[in-house]
Scaffold this motif. Structure first.
Motif, short mmCIF file in Angstrom:
data_model
loop_
_atom_site.label_atom_id
_atom_site.label_comp_id
_atom_site.label_asym_id
_atom_site.label_seq_id
_atom_site.Cartn_x
_atom_site.Cartn_y
_atom_site.Cartn_z
N ALA A 133 -43.75 79.41 -106.63
CA ALA A 133 -44.28 78.85 -107.87
C ALA A 133 -43.21 78.27 -108.79
O ALA A 133 -43.52 77.76 -109.87
N GLY A 134 -41.96 78.34 -108.39
CA GLY A 134 -40.88 77.71 -109.16
C GLY A 134 -40.31 78.60 -110.26
O GLY A 134 -39.75 78.11 -111.24
N LYS A 135 -40.42 79.91 -110.09
CA LYS A 135 -39.96 80.83 -111.13
C LYS A 135 -38.47 80.72 -111.42
O LYS A 135 -38.06 80.81 -112.57
N SER A 136 -37.67 80.53 -110.35
CA SER A 136 -36.21 80.55 -110.55
C SER A 136 -35.77 79.43 -111.50
O SER A 136 -34.99 79.67 -112.42
N THR A 177 -54.15 84.86 -100.76
CA THR A 177 -55.29 84.42 -101.58
C THR A 177 -55.71 85.55 -102.52
O THR A 177 -55.99 85.34 -103.69
N ARG A 178 -55.73 86.76 -101.99
CA ARG A 178 -56.11 87.93 -102.78
C ARG A 178 -55.08 88.17 -103.91
O ARG A 178 -55.46 88.47 -105.03
N VAL A 179 -53.80 88.00 -103.59
CA VAL A 179 -52.74 88.15 -104.61
C VAL A 179 -53.03 87.20 -105.77
O VAL A 179 -53.03 87.58 -106.95
N GLN A 180 -53.32 85.95 -105.40
CA GLN A 180 -53.56 84.94 -106.43
C GLN A 180 -54.80 85.26 -107.27
O GLN A 180 -54.80 85.11 -108.49
N GLU A 181 -55.87 85.75 -106.59
CA GLU A 181 -57.10 86.09 -107.32
C GLU A 181 -56.84 87.21 -108.33
O GLU A 181 -57.34 87.16 -109.45
N ILE A 182 -56.05 88.19 -107.92
CA ILE A 182 -55.80 89.31 -108.84
C ILE A 182 -54.99 88.83 -110.05
O ILE A 182 -55.28 89.16 -111.19
N TYR A 183 -53.96 88.01 -109.78
CA TYR A 183 -53.19 87.46 -110.90
C TYR A 183 -54.11 86.67 -111.86
O TYR A 183 -54.03 86.82 -113.08
N ARG A 184 -54.98 85.85 -111.28
CA ARG A 184 -55.86 85.02 -112.13
C ARG A 184 -56.82 85.90 -112.93
O ARG A 184 -57.07 85.64 -114.10
N ASP A 185 -57.36 86.95 -112.28
CA ASP A 185 -58.26 87.87 -112.99
C ASP A 185 -57.54 88.53 -114.16
O ASP A 185 -58.08 88.67 -115.25
N PHE A 227 -47.50 83.41 -116.45
CA PHE A 227 -48.01 83.45 -115.07
C PHE A 227 -48.02 82.02 -114.52
O PHE A 227 -48.75 81.16 -115.03
N PHE A 228 -47.19 81.77 -113.52
CA PHE A 228 -47.10 80.44 -112.91
C PHE A 228 -48.20 80.32 -111.86
O PHE A 228 -48.12 80.93 -110.80
N ASP A 229 -49.22 79.56 -112.21
CA ASP A 229 -50.40 79.43 -111.36
C ASP A 229 -50.29 78.15 -110.54
O ASP A 229 -50.15 77.06 -111.09
N LEU A 230 -50.33 78.36 -109.22
CA LEU A 230 -50.09 77.24 -108.30
C LEU A 230 -51.10 77.31 -107.16
O LEU A 230 -51.29 78.39 -106.59
N ALA A 286 -51.08 81.52 -118.83
CA ALA A 286 -51.03 80.83 -117.54
C ALA A 286 -50.38 79.45 -117.70
O ALA A 286 -50.64 78.73 -118.66
N ILE A 287 -49.49 79.15 -116.77
CA ILE A 287 -48.79 77.86 -116.76
C ILE A 287 -49.27 77.10 -115.53
O ILE A 287 -49.31 77.67 -114.43
N ASP A 288 -49.60 75.83 -115.68
CA ASP A 288 -50.01 75.01 -114.54
C ASP A 288 -48.74 74.63 -113.75
O ASP A 288 -48.00 73.74 -114.16
N ALA A 289 -48.52 75.36 -112.64
CA ALA A 289 -47.28 75.16 -111.88
C ALA A 289 -47.43 74.09 -110.80
O ALA A 289 -46.54 73.90 -109.98
N SER A 290 -48.58 73.37 -110.82
CA SER A 290 -48.78 72.34 -109.79
C SER A 290 -48.10 71.03 -110.17
O SER A 290 -47.97 70.13 -109.35
N LEU A 291 -47.68 70.91 -111.43
CA LEU A 291 -47.03 69.66 -111.87
C LEU A 291 -45.60 69.59 -111.33
O LEU A 291 -45.10 70.55 -110.75
N ASP A 292 -44.93 68.44 -111.56
CA ASP A 292 -43.53 68.35 -111.13
C ASP A 292 -42.67 69.22 -112.06
O ASP A 292 -43.15 69.74 -113.07
N ILE A 293 -41.39 69.36 -111.69
CA ILE A 293 -40.52 70.29 -112.42
C ILE A 293 -40.52 70.02 -113.92
O ILE A 293 -40.62 70.93 -114.73
N GLU A 294 -40.43 68.73 -114.29
CA GLU A 294 -40.35 68.41 -115.72
C GLU A 294 -41.65 68.80 -116.44
O GLU A 294 -41.62 69.30 -117.57
N GLY A 295 -42.79 68.59 -115.74
CA GLY A 295 -44.09 68.95 -116.32
C GLY A 295 -44.21 70.45 -116.55
O GLY A 295 -44.72 70.90 -117.58
#
Ligand code: TYD
Length: 212
Positions: A14-17, A163-171, A133-136, A182-191
């Protein structure tokens, strides 16, 4: 004035580093003293447990053993690193904290209520002031992990597990909107970086308003 505790979470890839650096830069530009740490790990014994949990695949840990070792590392981290730093007025940025145990260990065969009981016992209500929470989308995360070289025990898990990990984070993010952002981590790095800078700055400003 005691410091603030910020954790960052998300599925693998998810680009945390990169975003840890953005958080650090934002704190520095506000002249806030901070330490950066991680889980599992953050202490000498925690790093030994991290190696065991992530890399030593020959041990075939039971689900409960894995959960208890995560919390053993966390107990040491909280008492010897996180709380002392906060007391000195420093902010603490941790790459993962207990939400990860709900997501990753909860995605195994352990009831979330049992994890909550353990969290209550170990942490006694102590939790991050703010969690990013970096959501991707899963497919995007998987591609990024693939391009990264050697994988650890959790990265090698099945798609169903991830998938289950992601569902629990989202819940959890939905259930605790005041703490988990929640952060939309699907964008490019600058976004992604722009969202992170903004959330951290808004949080810093809110602390200054409430504690003049
Ligand atoms: P991660 O934070 O992704 O580090 P890196 O970016 O260096 O790979 O690795 C830590 C892994 O540990 C991650 O896959 C999630 C897992 N984990 C748990 O299963 N439970 C926990 O409580 C924590 C803190 C981490």
């Amino acid at each position: 004035m005691s410091g603030k505790f910020i954790s960052i979470e998300g599925g693998d890839g998810a680009g945390k580093s990169t975003q840890l650096q953005v958080i650090g830069d934002t704190l520095r530009s506000n002249n806030i003293e901070f330490i950066q740490t991680r889980e599992p790990g953050g202490t000498p014994v925690g790093e030994v447990l991290r190696d065991l949990l992530l890399n030593q695949t020959e041990y075939a840990l039971s689900d409960d053993t894995e959960l208890l070792l995560m919390f053993a590392a966390r107990a040491q981290h909280v008492s010897s690193v996180i709380k002392p730093a906060l007391k000195q007025g420093k902010w603490v940025i941790s790459d993962r904290f207990s939400d990860a145990s709900f997501a990753y260990q909860g995605a195994r065969d352990i009831d979330l209520s049992r994890i909550q009981s353990l969290a209550d016992w170990v942490l006694q209500g102590f939790e991050p002031h703010l969690t990013l929470f970096f959501d991707l989308p899963l497919e995007q995360g998987l591609k990024r992990v693939d391009n990264r070289g050697p994988t650890d025990r959790f990265e090698n898990e099945s798609i169903v597990y991830k998938t289950r990990v992601q569902e629990i984070y989202r819940d959890r993010a939905r259930a605790e909107p005041g703490r988990i952002s929640a952060i939309d981590a699907s964008l490019d790095i600058e976004g992604v970086s722009a969202q992170v800078r903004e959330r951290i700055q808004v949080y810093i400003d809110s602390c200054e308003v409430s504690q003049p």
